[in-house]
Design an enzyme around this catalytic site. Structure first.
Site: not given
Ligand code: GDG
Length: 739
Positions: A30, A88, A142, A288, A389, A508-510, A689
């Site tokens: 994401g 990590y 993050d 998940k 989305k 003032d005091y406090d 204050d």
């Molecule tokens: C964090 C938070 C928050 C997935 N599989 C494939 C693929 N994807 C792409 C999707 C989407 C992204 O990965 C997944 O997004 P998520 O929102 O589910 O979550 P995370 O990446 O785990 O990350 C999460 C996010 O940050 C954003 O703030 O929503 O809650 O955990 O974009 O399209 N893309 C491709 N192949 C895949 O197989 N190309």
């Protein structure tokens, strides 16, 4: 031109060595996908780890690696295998990740992980310091980098720092489990603006800051000693057009040009036109709810057997953190469940679950979004969930049904989807049944609203909003800074002081001369304070006035034998040096008997609070109460008192963690004016204050030097950060040799 520096654990490019060849691919996830558009706008540098341990980069490839990174406007933070394991896999993914997603049973607390996390965060901070120029905006992302804001702020207080948390911020009761909780909060508070996906995460964060660090919080503004930090909600959007246009382009392709997966899906549909596809896409992660989803799907096939041979669950599970034990166990569990369900229900023509354990190219992903009639996304916890989305954005015909867990941040925005509790089998099975039978016009109606919103509040808008808010914090900071007393100002005042012939100093005091203590009686004056005030009072040109809301008895015990003027109980009592106390305002007290039971009722219901009975006022103290309950009860008490005071010529004063009821018509300002009128002064100083001191600032003549302690909106002309600044300033005054 303002540059934006984006910092995240990973860079948007992922390097790997395949068969001794260096490969560079875009990072999946994401954050990487979302911020790409900000990065591509230009004037931006992205700092992060390139996805490969530096022990694995062959020496001869190093230059090439450096070049690839540079060409993408990126700057690398190289990490070795050990750092990756401890920072990590360790602290980020075995401590913070499970804890922040409420999987406390998986959270480990190891000092060696924490040490590595701190050291690697230092590395990121160093890389930032090396690249940042004055005026640049810094945007850190993050949970892997929670300490970086403070590390940078300490060295570059001039730089505006934004921080965005992509995962949930847990409730205080969960966050407090972390042994390094204060350090983590302090790390985050190095930022000027902290962003969250939802208001709940923001609320939890503020509550932890209040409870653990005790800072004053005004709505979403955290008042640190010398700075202001804003927390706010920015629900992350997606690159709507990218998905919508890709889906539209795929749809227009001729049959033979379509991608293999799409051709396979079409083949199945032509053999079985009633077949419906339910899609689920996630990283393989315990948050998940993948195993539960499979169990629910099995339950659904039992509860609604008419869907057997009619519905296939397409489950795309992207490999993730496969070195961590919990993830390996989960992989086995999911493999087993898929095997069991397919073994139990499959027929020659139908397989209930198509399971892909890999990541797919973007076009395949879009095909799946565009083809599947239902998206079933049931995370147990999820910061946002961008897949939800993306699914809606890819629905060209506006058909399709989204079923989404209420535990995902996205559910707060997409109320037109079918929202379920991810642990409720019955509810999910019923929602799936409803989704599969939902009339098309209802699908279109729901999705149109969601599409409009996604199109409007896309990722570009999201990042613009965040960065604009970061500029706003700067403006707020400037507003306060313009009132801050710099050493140059201080010298100027000293000069004026030196030259003046008759001075009056209202203090003032406090909170002004001493810091706050849990019990008011513990905030007594120390020897250093006495000597300093004595020195000031001894100067024959000075009249030193201590003006406070404190009761006359305490003030008399502490200062009665000194040569100071004393104003107590907000101006009811006054004492000139070497004279007796005088009552300067005639007061009624009958009302007290009616107010006492109300305050007592609040004491009983709010542990840690107590009543102070002054001669002419009653004070409810809630400093020691739970901060949130205290504030809540203070609001309730104020409301309850308001109806009473209106008819009794009383007023409510709200100080720092106190509510005071007193007769109206007298205040610190009026008492001060009474003194000023008795003589003519060429130097008038007022320092206080809290807001009861605002009366003083308002009433003092225009030429007076008025100073409020702390960063607040104020009538005072200047600001000091804390009472220690007041003391330093007064010390200088007291040592000034006057003519
Ligand atoms: C964090 C938070 C928050 C997935 N599989 C494939 C693929 N994807 C792409 C999707 C989407 C992204 O990965 C997944 O997004 P998520 O929102 O589910 O979550 P995370 O990446 O785990 O990350 C999460 C996010 O940050 C954003 O703030 O929503 O809650 O955990 O974009 O399209 N893309 C491709 N192949 C895949 O197989 N190309």
């Amino acid at each position: 031109m303002i540059n934006t520096i984006i910092v995240s654990n990973r860079l948007p490019i992922q390097l790997s060595i395949e068969d001794n060849r260096l490969e560079a691919n875009p990072s999946v996830g994401g954050l990487a996908t979302g911020l790409k558009s900000v990065h591509q706008r230009g004037n931006s540098l992205w700092i992060g780890w390139p996805g490969i341990a530096n022990d694995d980069i062959p020496k001869q490839s190093q230059k090439k690696v450096d070049n690839i990174i540079k060409n993408e406007n990126c700057y690398p933070v190289y990490l070795n295998r050990e750092e990756l394991e401890l920072f990590y896999d360790g602290f980020s993914n075995k401590t913070i990740w499970p804890l922040f997603h409420y999987f406390t049973q998986y959270a480990t607390f190891e000092k060696k992980y924490w040490d590595a996390y701190t050291a690697v965060n230092e590395k990121y901070a160093k890389a930032i310091i090396k690249n940042i120029a004055s005026g640049d905006q810094l945007w850190i992302h993050d949970y892997q980098l929670l300490l970086v804001p403070q590390m940078v702020k300490e060295q570059r207080p001039d730089v505006q720092i934004g921080f965005f948390l992509h995962i949930p911020f847990p409730s205080f009761e969960v966050f407090r489990i972390l042994p390094w909780r204060n350090e983590v909060l302090e790390g985050m508070l190095g930022s000027d603006l902290i962003g969250f996906h939802t208001y709940n995460y923001e609320r939890h964060f503020l509550s932890s800051v209040r409870r653990l660090l005790g800072f004053d919080i005004n709505f979403n503004q955290i008042n640190l000693k010398n700075r202001i930090v804003l927390a706010d909600t920015f629900p992350m959007g997606i690159d709507y057009n990218r998905f919508h246009q890709a889906a539209s382009a795929q749809q227009k392709k001729t049959i033979k040009d379509k991608l293999n997966i799409q051709q396979e899906l079409n083949k199945h549909l032509s053999l079985n036109p009633d077949l419906k596809f339910v899609l689920s896409i996630d990283r393989l992660d315990y948050t998940k709810g993948i195993a539960t989803r499979l169990n629910v799907f099995e339950y659904f096939l039992d509860k609604y057997p008419e869907y057997q041979e009619k519905v296939t669950l397409i489950m795309l599970t992207v490999p993730s953190r496969s070195d961590v034990e919990e993830y390996q166990l989960m992989k086995s569990e999911v493999d087993e469940l898929v095997g069991r369900i397919n073994g139990k229900y499959s027929t020659i023509n139908w397989t209930p679950v198509w399971y892909f354990y890999r990541s797919l190219p973007f076009e395949n992903l879009v095909d799946l979004y565009a083809t599947c009639q239902v998206a079933l996304l049931t995370p147990i916890r999820d910061g946002m969930n961008l897949v939800a989305k993306e699914y809606i954005a890819s629905r060209i015909d506006k058909k399709g049904v989204l079923i989404i867990s209420e535990m995902a941040g996205v559910a707060q925005e997409m109320s037109e989807a079918l929202i379920i509790n991810p642990n409720n089998y019955e509810e999910i099975a019923d929602a799936l049944n409803y989704a599969l039978g939902m009339p098309e016009d209802e699908q279109i109606e729901r999705n149109s609203i969601m599409q409009d919103r996604l199109k409007r509040y896309n990722v570009e808008k999201w990042s613009e909003d965040f960065l604009r808010a970061l500029v706003k914090v700067k403006e707020l900071k400037n507003k306060y800074n313009s009132k801050k007393i710099t050493p140059a100002f201080s010298d100027k005042f000293l000069n004026v002081y030196k030259k003046s012939k008759k001075r009056i100093l209202f203090l003032d005091y406090d909170g002004t001369l001493v810091g706050f203590k849990k019990k008011p009686e513990d905030a007594y004056p120390d020897n250093e304070l006495y000597s300093m005030l004595d020195l000031l009072a001894r100067d024959r040109k000075n009249s030193l006035v201590l003006v406070s809301g404190r009761d006359k008895e305490t003030f008399n015990n502490w200062f009665g034998n000194r040569d100071y003027y004393l104003i107590a109980e907000h101006g009811v009592w006054m004492k000139n040096p070497k004279e007796e106390w005088q009552l300067i305002e005639l007061m009624q007290t009958e009302w007290m008997e009616s107010i006492k039971p109300i305050i007592e009722y609040y004491i009983d219901r709010t542990p840690g609070t107590f009543m102070e009975e002054k001669k002419y006022s009653l004070v409810w103290h809630y400093r020691k109460a739970d901060p949130e309950l205290g504030t809540l009860r203070a609001n309730e008490l104020r409301d309850e008192l308001s109806s009473f005071i209106a008819n009794h010529n009383l007023e409510i004063l709200e100080g720092k963690k106190v509510i005071e009821v007193k007769n109206s018509g007298f205040n610190k300002g009026r008492a001060a004016v009474r003194l000023i009128q008795q003589d003519s002064y060429d130097f008038i100083l007022g320092i206080g204050d809290d807001w009861t001191d605002e009366y003083l600032f308002e009433e003092l003549p225009k030429e007076a030097l008025t100073i409020r302690v702390g960063l607040h909106n104020t009538f005072a002309k200047y600001n000091f950060e804390s009472f220690t600044d007041v003391r330093d300033f007064l010390k200088n005054l007291s040592k000034t040799k006057t003519d």
